[in-house]
Scaffold this active site. Sequence first.
Site, PDB file in Angstrom:
ATOM      1  N   THR A  26      33.241 107.848  21.825  1.00  0.00           N
ATOM      2  CA  THR A  26      32.158 107.815  21.450  1.00  0.00           C
ATOM      3  C   THR A  26      32.027 106.953  20.279  1.00  0.00           C
ATOM      4  OG1 THR A  26      31.593 109.913  22.732  1.00  0.00           O
ATOM      5  CG2 THR A  26      30.186 109.465  20.789  1.00  0.00           C
ATOM      6  N   HIS A 175      33.055 111.669  33.818  1.00  0.00           N
ATOM      7  CA  HIS A 175      33.793 112.654  32.713  1.00  0.00           C
ATOM      8  C   HIS A 175      33.950 113.984  33.301  1.00  0.00           C
ATOM      9  CE1 HIS A 175      35.335 113.675  28.944  1.00  0.00           C
ATOM     10  NE2 HIS A 175      34.377 113.089  28.363  1.00  0.00           N
ATOM     11  N   ASN A 178      37.178 117.521  28.617  1.00  0.00           N
ATOM     12  CA  ASN A 178      36.384 117.864  27.342  1.00  0.00           C
ATOM     13  C   ASN A 178      35.419 118.665  26.958  1.00  0.00           C
ATOM     14  OD1 ASN A 178      38.540 116.082  27.002  1.00  0.00           O
ATOM     15  ND2 ASN A 178      37.497 114.598  26.090  1.00  0.00           N
ATOM     16  N   TYR A 180      32.588 119.192  28.574  1.00  0.00           N
ATOM     17  CA  TYR A 180      31.375 118.582  29.027  1.00  0.00           C
ATOM     18  C   TYR A 180      30.751 119.229  30.479  1.00  0.00           C
ATOM     19  CZ  TYR A 180      31.953 115.857  25.112  1.00  0.00           C
ATOM     20  OH  TYR A 180      32.129 115.774  23.662  1.00  0.00           O
ATOM     21  N   ASN A 235      35.455 121.959  22.992  1.00  0.00           N
ATOM     22  CA  ASN A 235      33.976 122.521  23.060  1.00  0.00           C
ATOM     23  C   ASN A 235      33.961 123.765  23.761  1.00  0.00           C
ATOM     24  OD1 ASN A 235      32.467 120.298  22.028  1.00  0.00           O
ATOM     25  ND2 ASN A 235      33.132 119.057  23.814  1.00  0.00           N
TER      26      ASN A 235
END
Length: 354
Positions: A26, A175, A178, A180, A235
């Site tokens: 990102t 994805h 991580n 998400y 996260n």
Amino acid sequence: MTNPLWTPTTVGALDLPHRLAMAPMTRDRSTPEGVPTELNAEYYAQRASTAFVITEGTQPSADGQGYILTPGIHTDEHVAGWRKVTDAVHGAGGRVVIQLMHVGRISHPSNTPHGRQPVAPSAVQPAGVMFTMTGPQEMPAPRALSTEEVEGVVQEFRQAAAAAVAAGADGVEIHGANGYLVHQFLSSNANQRTDSYGGSIDNRIRFAVEVAAAVADEIGSDRTGFRISPANPFNDIVEEDTPGLYGALVAALAPLNLAYLHVTHIGDEALLRTIGGQWPTSLIVNRAGADIEARIKDIEDGIADVITVGSMVLANPDLVQRLRTGAALNEPDPATFYGGDERGYTDYPTLTGA
């Protein structure tokens, strides 16, 4: 003896000249509407000598956005912007895969185009703050998706994959890592559902497998990759049953014959080898923070077919040339990782000065 890093290979529909690929990172440099720009095209084209470029996480829908200035792939304007990127990478002799990233609960309403509450498997507030245009703010509790809405999000991934290919991408990466949305469904803390998408391992992997199947059906399995990060707590993710969870997930994904599985590896060597033994096609490994020698050893040992690097290629657009010739590497500047202009983005020096 030939360095195995520089031997050609095939990953799905991609014929690769070597085995060093660019990891998704990102960078927060799209327009406020999520449209990639000429600057983004220049950045990716500079790094086209990697085996292939995996782009930054790209939201498949308006609800999929969590960070400011991240790109989307769900409007005609997004497709036109990404076409600039793919044309530039192809013009430089490279290959490009767009990563589809729905952030789920890792969001803040002020960062999205509609200002709505984030959506997630369950209404479980994540720990931590989100950077917004007005500074860091606590992430709110998300709204739990209904069963029908979950099925709708699967179709959003399908539509985004079609849009990515329409924009000239050579494929997409889902994805599933991580912390998400896909990872939230896999987890044992963010997913508190009692329907067919929650509870047992088979239910918690259902969303991931349905997304992968829908994308593969839409654009072809040989253009579809999937990223995982077993045991990664990033996260605010908790996995209480990591070996069983990923054993089941990999077994369920394997029959889809996807182009590759991309593993972000954080230390469980036995699990990595188990996953590699289960997976039928190309395995891509990212050892975040490891030196290049440790990463190459994964290829030498038959663990990885391809390796990805992040900040190393961020700071060295000509990383392939530098490694081939033994040249010194530029150091990355963390202060310019997220947001900004060309500084720390397209202005890292190259050996040729071009």
